[in-house]
Design a protein around this motif. Structure first.
Motif, short mmCIF file in Angstrom:
data_model
loop_
_atom_site.label_atom_id
_atom_site.label_comp_id
_atom_site.label_asym_id
_atom_site.label_seq_id
_atom_site.Cartn_x
_atom_site.Cartn_y
_atom_site.Cartn_z
N VAL A 1 0.82 -1.22 0.00
CA VAL A 1 0.00 0.00 0.00
C VAL A 1 0.86 1.27 0.00
O VAL A 1 0.53 2.22 -0.71
N PRO A 2 1.96 1.34 0.77
CA PRO A 2 2.79 2.56 0.69
C PRO A 2 3.27 2.86 -0.73
O PRO A 2 3.35 4.02 -1.13
N LEU A 3 3.58 1.81 -1.49
CA LEU A 3 4.00 2.01 -2.88
C LEU A 3 2.84 2.54 -3.72
O LEU A 3 3.04 3.39 -4.60
N LEU A 4 1.63 2.08 -3.45
CA LEU A 4 0.46 2.59 -4.15
C LEU A 4 0.23 4.07 -3.82
O LEU A 4 -0.12 4.87 -4.70
N MET A 5 0.45 4.44 -2.57
CA MET A 5 0.29 5.84 -2.18
C MET A 5 1.33 6.71 -2.89
O MET A 5 1.00 7.80 -3.38
N LEU A 6 2.57 6.24 -2.96
CA LEU A 6 3.61 6.98 -3.68
C LEU A 6 3.28 7.08 -5.16
O LEU A 6 3.50 8.13 -5.80
N THR A 7 2.73 6.01 -5.71
CA THR A 7 2.34 6.02 -7.12
C THR A 7 1.25 7.06 -7.37
O THR A 7 1.31 7.81 -8.35
N ALA A 8 0.27 7.10 -6.49
CA ALA A 8 -0.82 8.08 -6.64
C ALA A 8 -0.29 9.51 -6.56
O ALA A 8 -0.65 10.37 -7.36
N ALA A 9 0.59 9.75 -5.57
CA ALA A 9 1.15 11.09 -5.42
C ALA A 9 2.00 11.48 -6.62
O ALA A 9 1.94 12.62 -7.10
N ALA A 10 2.81 10.55 -7.11
CA ALA A 10 3.68 10.84 -8.27
C ALA A 10 2.85 11.07 -9.53
O ALA A 10 3.14 11.99 -10.31
N PHE A 11 1.83 10.27 -9.73
CA PHE A 11 0.98 10.44 -10.91
C PHE A 11 0.23 11.78 -10.83
O PHE A 11 0.12 12.50 -11.83
N GLY A 12 -0.27 12.11 -9.63
CA GLY A 12 -0.94 13.40 -9.47
C GLY A 12 0.01 14.56 -9.73
O GLY A 12 -0.37 15.57 -10.33
N ALA A 13 1.26 14.42 -9.26
CA ALA A 13 2.26 15.47 -9.51
C ALA A 13 2.53 15.63 -11.00
O ALA A 13 2.72 16.74 -11.49
N ALA A 14 2.53 14.51 -11.73
CA ALA A 14 2.74 14.58 -13.18
C ALA A 14 1.59 15.31 -13.87
O ALA A 14 1.82 16.12 -14.79
N LEU A 15 0.37 15.06 -13.41
CA LEU A 15 -0.78 15.78 -13.96
C LEU A 15 -0.69 17.27 -13.63
O LEU A 15 -1.01 18.13 -14.47
N GLY A 16 -0.27 17.58 -12.41
CA GLY A 16 -0.08 18.98 -12.05
C GLY A 16 1.03 19.63 -12.85
O GLY A 16 0.92 20.80 -13.24
N ALA A 17 2.10 18.87 -13.11
CA ALA A 17 3.20 19.41 -13.92
C ALA A 17 2.73 19.72 -15.34
O ALA A 17 3.19 20.69 -15.95
N PHE A 18 1.83 18.90 -15.87
CA PHE A 18 1.27 19.17 -17.20
C PHE A 18 0.56 20.51 -17.21
O PHE A 18 0.74 21.33 -18.13
N ASN A 19 -0.23 20.78 -16.18
CA ASN A 19 -0.87 22.10 -16.06
C ASN A 19 0.18 23.20 -15.99
O ASN A 19 0.07 24.24 -16.65
N GLY A 20 1.19 22.98 -15.14
CA GLY A 20 2.21 23.99 -14.94
C GLY A 20 3.00 24.30 -16.19
O GLY A 20 3.33 25.47 -16.45
N ILE A 21 3.31 23.29 -16.99
CA ILE A 21 4.05 23.50 -18.24
C ILE A 21 3.24 24.37 -19.20
O ILE A 21 3.78 25.29 -19.84
N LEU A 22 1.95 24.10 -19.32
CA LEU A 22 1.10 24.87 -20.23
C LEU A 22 1.02 26.34 -19.78
O LEU A 22 1.02 27.26 -20.61
N VAL A 23 0.95 26.54 -18.47
CA VAL A 23 0.89 27.92 -17.95
C VAL A 23 2.24 28.60 -18.09
O VAL A 23 2.31 29.79 -18.46
N TRP A 24 3.31 27.88 -17.81
CA TRP A 24 4.65 28.47 -17.79
C TRP A 24 5.19 28.70 -19.20
O TRP A 24 5.53 29.83 -19.58
N LYS A 25 5.26 27.66 -20.00
CA LYS A 25 5.92 27.74 -21.29
C LYS A 25 5.05 28.33 -22.40
O LYS A 25 5.55 29.03 -23.28
N LEU A 26 3.76 28.05 -22.36
CA LEU A 26 2.87 28.56 -23.40
C LEU A 26 2.12 29.82 -22.97
O LEU A 26 1.40 30.42 -23.78
N ASP A 27 2.28 30.22 -21.72
CA ASP A 27 1.67 31.45 -21.21
C ASP A 27 0.15 31.47 -21.41
O ASP A 27 -0.44 32.50 -21.73
N ILE A 28 -0.48 30.31 -21.21
CA ILE A 28 -1.94 30.23 -21.29
C ILE A 28 -2.51 30.55 -19.91
O ILE A 28 -1.98 30.10 -18.89
#
Length: 325
Positions: free
Chosen positions: A89-116
């Motif tokens: 279960v701890p590995l599943l929790m880390l997986t969830a947090a890492a995957f969520g961070a990747a989704l957040g990074a996708f938002n951040g890249i669009l805001v940062w690099k494309l200035d949307i």
């Protein structure tokens, strides 16, 4: 003492106490330790998400996709648990947090690099993430009997009379408090929201700071995704549907200025607790839960009014001091 009386968090805490005392006149057990522990437990996920949203809002941005991120991350780890029931279960929790961070990074890249604009980006990714749940799950649900007992146990396990879900929320609160008050990154979030131009001259990369904010919000959303699915023992497309409104409401009520640069972790926690107390008090005082959205909306409007008045007052003081010889 004067600074304490001027603090918004102090008055919000007083409102929560008065509200609790008022409800206790209708239900004597409302303020019992067990009842208060249940209220905190029910509000734990909202507290964590409000803290993640706070970081984004402080930088003059907003993340409308946090609830969708939660649902997608939760569905992902639920499917992994079904396919690989022996995974810790701890590995599943880390997986969830890492995957969520990747989704957040996708938002951040669009805001940062494309200035949307952030509201446009996250409104779009909100729909994308919900659609991805259909794709990976094929439109089906993951029910309690498909999940392992260990997967479902973490939010319900009690330690010293408090659930692990509540303890995780306490750890997250302490982490955000230290981040915002004791680290250069926390000061960068405030500087970016107060004056991005001045922050740039001070050597702060405004775009990168906003990107990190979205990553943190995504990571919290991913962790909350596992906790939500494990607690309610069901994963489906509409998990936490509309919950982004509660997240933003908690931030605004807690004094996080939508204009950026103003707010504290304590305020975000109190804002979430206010909503938690209100939601738990409605059945006790005989008010229909359907009034919940109306009450939350009224609280948001009042909070925005108080925020704007406070900002105008600070502005007048600055001008008055500038005119003084």
């Amino acid at each position: 003492m004067k600074s304490l009386l001027r603090a918004r968090e102090f008055w919000l805490a007083c409102v929560i106490v008065v509200l609790g005392l008022g409800v206790s006149t209708r239900s004597e057990g409302f303020l019992a330790p067990a009842s208060l522990a249940n209220i905190f437990n029910d509000t734990s996920i909202l507290i964590m998400l409000a803290l993640g949203q706070m970081v984004v809002i402080l930088t003059r941005s907003i993340d409308l996709s946090m609830a969708a991120n939660l649902a997608l991350s939760g569905m992902l780890v639920a499917l992994i648990n079904v396919a690989f029931p022996g995974m810790p279960v701890p590995l599943l929790m880390l997986t969830a947090a890492a995957f969520g961070a990747a989704l957040g990074a996708f938002n951040g890249i669009l805001v940062w690099k494309l200035d949307i604009p952030p509201i446009v980006v996250t409104l779009g990714t909100l729909t994308i993430y919900r659609g991805m749940i259909y794709v990976i799950a094929g439109g089906s649900w993951v029910n309690a009997h498909q999940m392992t007992d260990a997967f479902k146990a973490v939010p319900r396990t009690e330690v010293l009379g408090i659930t692990l879900l509540s303890w995780i929320a306490v750890i997250v609160v302490l982490g955000f408090y230290l981040l915002m008050t004791r680290t250069p990154l926390g000061r960068s979030f405030y500087a970016t929201g107060i004056n991005p131009t001045a922050a740039t001259y001070a050597g702060i990369d405004v775009g990168r700071t906003r990107f990190i904010g979205f990553c943190i919000a995504g990571m919290v959303s991913g962790l909350a995704g596992y906790l939500w699915i494990a607690r309610y023992a069901v994963a489906y497309v509409d998990v936490a549907g509309g919950f982004e409104l509660n997240i933003i409401a908690a931030c605004v009520i807690g004094g996080i200025s939508i204009a950026g640069g103003t707010g504290t972790a304590v305020g975000a926690v109190l804002g979430a607790l206010f909503l938690g107390v209100v939601n738990n008090a409605l059945p006790v005082i005989g008010i229909s839960p359907f009034w919940q959205m109306a009450i939350s909306g009224s609280a948001i409007l009042l909070a925005v009014v108080f925020n704007s008045r406070g900002e105008r007052q600070r502005g007048r003081i600055i001008l008055k001091q500038a005119d003084t010889p």
